[in-house]
Design a protein around this motif. Structure first.
Motif, PDB file in Angstrom:
ATOM      1  N   VAL A  76       0.842  -1.204   0.000  1.00 11.15           N
ATOM      2  CA  VAL A  76       0.000   0.000   0.000  1.00 11.15           C
ATOM      3  C   VAL A  76       0.875   1.251   0.000  1.00 11.15           C
ATOM      4  CG1 VAL A  76      -1.669   1.341   1.329  1.00 11.15           C
ATOM      5  CG2 VAL A  76      -1.966  -1.123   1.095  1.00 11.15           C
ATOM      6  N   LEU A  77       1.843   1.294   0.904  1.00 13.73           N
ATOM      7  CA  LEU A  77       2.678   2.495   1.047  1.00 13.73           C
ATOM      8  C   LEU A  77       3.622   2.670  -0.136  1.00 13.73           C
ATOM      9  CD1 LEU A  77       3.530   2.282   4.860  1.00 13.73           C
ATOM     10  CD2 LEU A  77       1.843   3.729   3.736  1.00 13.73           C
ATOM     11  N   LEU A  78       4.307   1.586  -0.534  1.00 14.32           N
ATOM     12  CA  LEU A  78       5.264   1.703  -1.630  1.00 14.32           C
ATOM     13  C   LEU A  78       4.562   1.902  -2.971  1.00 14.32           C
ATOM     14  CD1 LEU A  78       8.085  -0.881  -0.768  1.00 14.32           C
ATOM     15  CD2 LEU A  78       7.934   1.563  -0.246  1.00 14.32           C
ATOM     16  N   GLY A  79       3.429   1.240  -3.168  1.00 16.69           N
ATOM     17  CA  GLY A  79       2.680   1.450  -4.399  1.00 16.69           C
ATOM     18  C   GLY A  79       2.183   2.872  -4.524  1.00 16.69           C
ATOM     19  N   ALA A  82       7.857  -2.376 -12.510  1.00 21.25           N
ATOM     20  CA  ALA A  82       8.259  -1.860 -11.200  1.00 21.25           C
ATOM     21  C   ALA A  82       7.114  -2.003 -10.198  1.00 21.25           C
ATOM     22  CB  ALA A  82       8.689  -0.404 -11.321  1.00 21.25           C
ATOM     23  N   LEU A  83       5.903  -1.661 -10.624  1.00 22.58           N
ATOM     24  CA  LEU A  83       4.745  -1.846  -9.753  1.00 22.58           C
ATOM     25  C   LEU A  83       4.494  -3.321  -9.459  1.00 22.58           C
ATOM     26  CD1 LEU A  83       2.209   0.790 -11.147  1.00 22.58           C
ATOM     27  CD2 LEU A  83       3.217   0.744  -8.862  1.00 22.58           C
ATOM     28  N   ALA A  84       4.713  -4.174 -10.463  1.00 22.84           N
ATOM     29  CA  ALA A  84       4.526  -5.608 -10.257  1.00 22.84           C
ATOM     30  C   ALA A  84       5.486  -6.137  -9.190  1.00 22.84           C
ATOM     31  CB  ALA A  84       4.728  -6.355 -11.571  1.00 22.84           C
ATOM     32  N   LYS A  85       6.708  -5.634  -9.179  1.00 19.39           N
ATOM     33  CA  LYS A  85       7.671  -6.055  -8.163  1.00 19.39           C
ATOM     34  C   LYS A  85       7.290  -5.518  -6.787  1.00 19.39           C
ATOM     35  CE  LYS A  85      11.503  -6.393 -11.467  1.00 19.39           C
ATOM     36  NZ  LYS A  85      11.640  -7.865 -11.351  1.00 19.39           N
ATOM     37  N   ILE A 138       4.300  -9.587  -7.402  1.00 17.24           N
ATOM     38  CA  ILE A 138       3.626 -10.494  -8.329  1.00 17.24           C
ATOM     39  C   ILE A 138       4.587 -11.555  -8.842  1.00 17.24           C
ATOM     40  CG2 ILE A 138       2.573 -10.627 -10.622  1.00 17.24           C
ATOM     41  CD1 ILE A 138       1.164  -8.067 -10.078  1.00 17.24           C
ATOM     42  N   ASP A 139       5.827 -11.157  -9.144  1.00 11.31           N
ATOM     43  CA  ASP A 139       6.784 -12.119  -9.681  1.00 11.31           C
ATOM     44  C   ASP A 139       7.207 -13.127  -8.622  1.00 11.31           C
ATOM     45  OD1 ASP A 139       6.621 -10.834 -12.081  1.00 11.31           O
ATOM     46  OD2 ASP A 139       8.391  -9.600 -11.758  1.00 11.31           O
ATOM     47  N   SER A 140       7.675 -12.621  -7.489  1.00 14.02           N
ATOM     48  CA  SER A 140       8.091 -13.493  -6.392  1.00 14.02           C
ATOM     49  C   SER A 140       8.233 -12.635  -5.142  1.00 14.02           C
ATOM     50  CB  SER A 140       9.424 -14.197  -6.705  1.00 14.02           C
ATOM     51  OG  SER A 140      10.481 -13.254  -6.767  1.00 14.02           O
ATOM     52  N   GLU A 141       8.355 -13.290  -4.008  1.00 14.71           N
ATOM     53  CA  GLU A 141       8.484 -12.566  -2.750  1.00 14.71           C
ATOM     54  C   GLU A 141       9.820 -11.862  -2.614  1.00 14.71           C
ATOM     55  OE1 GLU A 141       7.660 -15.127   0.482  1.00 14.71           O
ATOM     56  OE2 GLU A 141       5.606 -15.582  -0.135  1.00 14.71           O
ATOM     57  N   THR A 142      10.810 -12.285  -3.400  1.00 13.80           N
ATOM     58  CA  THR A 142      12.136 -11.664  -3.297  1.00 13.80           C
ATOM     59  C   THR A 142      12.210 -10.352  -4.059  1.00 13.80           C
ATOM     60  OG1 THR A 142      12.907 -12.966  -5.206  1.00 13.80           O
ATOM     61  CG2 THR A 142      13.231 -13.907  -3.009  1.00 13.80           C
ATOM     62  N   ASP A 143      11.307 -10.122  -5.012  1.00 11.16           N
ATOM     63  CA  ASP A 143      11.319  -8.876  -5.771  1.00 11.16           C
ATOM     64  C   ASP A 143      10.584  -7.807  -4.974  1.00 11.16           C
ATOM     65  OD1 ASP A 143      12.697  -9.958  -7.885  1.00 11.16           O
ATOM     66  OD2 ASP A 143      10.890 -10.611  -8.930  1.00 11.16           O
ATOM     67  N   THR A 144      11.369  -6.898  -4.402  1.00  5.03           N
ATOM     68  CA  THR A 144      10.774  -5.885  -3.532  1.00  5.03           C
ATOM     69  C   THR A 144      10.452  -4.591  -4.268  1.00  5.03           C
ATOM     70  OG1 THR A 144      12.985  -5.079  -2.909  1.00  5.03           O
ATOM     71  CG2 THR A 144      12.014  -6.828  -1.564  1.00  5.03           C
ATOM     72  N   GLY A 145      11.055  -4.383  -5.428  1.00  2.98           N
ATOM     73  CA  GLY A 145      10.837  -3.148  -6.163  1.00  2.98           C
ATOM     74  C   GLY A 145      11.611  -1.967  -5.632  1.00  2.98           C
ATOM     75  N   VAL A 146      12.471  -2.174  -4.639  1.00  5.68           N
ATOM     76  CA  VAL A 146      13.237  -1.067  -4.061  1.00  5.68           C
ATOM     77  C   VAL A 146      14.203  -0.446  -5.070  1.00  5.68           C
ATOM     78  CG1 VAL A 146      14.905  -0.439  -2.281  1.00  5.68           C
ATOM     79  CG2 VAL A 146      12.971  -1.909  -1.710  1.00  5.68           C
ATOM     80  N   PRO A 147      14.947  -1.243  -5.888  1.00  2.72           N
ATOM     81  CA  PRO A 147      15.821  -0.604  -6.883  1.00  2.72           C
ATOM     82  C   PRO A 147      15.047   0.269  -7.869  1.00  2.72           C
ATOM     83  CG  PRO A 147      16.410  -2.909  -6.602  1.00  2.72           C
ATOM     84  CD  PRO A 147      15.123  -2.712  -5.881  1.00  2.72           C
ATOM     85  N   GLN A 148      13.875  -0.186  -8.297  1.00  2.00           N
ATOM     86  CA  GLN A 148      13.070   0.600  -9.223  1.00  2.00           C
ATOM     87  C   GLN A 148      12.575   1.892  -8.561  1.00  2.00           C
ATOM     88  OE1 GLN A 148      12.867  -2.654  -8.755  1.00  2.00           O
ATOM     89  NE2 GLN A 148      13.322  -3.506 -10.767  1.00  2.00           N
ATOM     90  N   LEU A 149      12.176   1.790  -7.306  1.00  2.00           N
ATOM     91  CA  LEU A 149      11.723   2.973  -6.583  1.00  2.00           C
ATOM     92  C   LEU A 149      12.869   3.946  -6.343  1.00  2.00           C
ATOM     93  CD1 LEU A 149       9.315   4.301  -5.171  1.00  2.00           C
ATOM     94  CD2 LEU A 149       9.947   3.062  -3.089  1.00  2.00           C
TER      95      LEU A 149
END
Length: 281
Positions: free
Chosen positions: A174-177, A240-243, A247-258
């Motif tokens: 919620v917060l990161l999205g 980036a939103l998917a990470k 959606i891909d896996s629990e290890t993809d946090t999306g932090v690098p994209q953010l």
């Protein structure tokens, strides 16, 4: 024989001395308060809540995120949330909803240039950097709160529909999205400040968001460009939103994209401040 008129003993009044004596400076009876950032924030809040573009774009954003999210949630099963958060349905609405925030970010500042009202704004507040700072803060606060409410509402309804199906915490998504799509809107505001043209800034932002998602399909045709295409695909807004929503896996946090988006947004804001100080209105 004429009677002599009596001479008046009144002397002519002396001419007024318009020059104030030292130490007797004029004091206005109207109370004067030094301006500060709070005044600019109040002004920008009044603007953003009173124009129709804000209501329309945020209304469409809520309709897309909540409407599509609930539609997806109704058509899912409990086992679909075995390793993903309940906010997954909101992801599909954000793919389209982010365009609304990009459009609003551009219009917040470019509409004033288009109508000429920016001259009035800078006359009332000659400190241009203060005006831009107020616009950035108010816009980010509004869209972040709206995004959190929209994503959180979808997650809450989905959790009620599929209670106990997922053990994955969804407050992070919620917060990161909300932060990701809000930063896209802030980036659009900075681009709008630099270009000063609504259509041009919106087109530039759509190209910035869509090009990294489309171009990799052509780059990966060549073996030499495949790695570049894959990297670009990882950092495209949809992926980036998917990470972020795992959606891909629990290890993809999306932090690098953010982190990359934060850097690009900071650079655009710095450019907007620099051009705002150098150019005429």
């Amino acid at each position: 024989m004429s009677t002599p008129q009596p001479q008046s003993h009144q002397q002519a009044a002396p001419a007024p001395n318009w020059q104030s004596a030292p130490g007797n400076a004029y004091t206005s009876p109207i109370p004067v308060t030094p301006t500060h950032l709070g005044h600019a924030l109040t002004s920008e809040w009044t603007k953003i809540k009173s124009v129709r573009s804000t209501m329309w774009t945020l209304g469409v954003f809520l309709l897309l995120v909540v409407g599509i999210g609930l539609l997806v949630a109704v058509n899912t099963k409990d086992n679909d949330y075995s390793d993903v958060p309940y906010t997954i349905p909101a992801f599909f609405g954000l793919i389209l909803g982010q365009i609304c925030l990009i459009t609003l970010g551009v219009l917040v500042i470019s509409s004033e240039y288009g109508t000429g009202m920016i001259r009035t704004t800078f006359t009332a507040s000659p400190q241009r950097h203060r005006v831009l700072t107020a616009k950035l803060l108010i816009f980010f606060a509004v869209v972040f709160v709206v995004s959190v409410l929209a994503i959180g509402f979808v997650g809450l309804i989905t959790s009620g529909m599929h209670s106990g199906a997922s053990d994955v915490g969804w407050s992070r998504s919620v917060l990161l999205g909300a932060l990701y799509v809000s930063l896209l809107g802030v980036l659009a505001l900075a681009v709008g400040s630099m270009l000063r043209h609504s259509a041009g800034a919106i087109t530039a932002m759509l190209g910035l968001v869509l090009l990294p998602a489309i171009l990799p399909a052509f780059l990966m045709i060549s073996d030499s460009m495949r790695s570049l295409g894959e990297t670009m695909m990882d950092y495209a807004a949809p992926n980036a939103l998917a990470k972020i929503f795992q959606i891909d896996s629990e290890t993809d946090t999306g932090v690098p994209q953010l982190t990359l988006l934060i850097g690009v947004t900071a650079a655009a804001i710095a450019g907007a401040y620099a051009l705002l100080a150098r150019r005429d209105v």
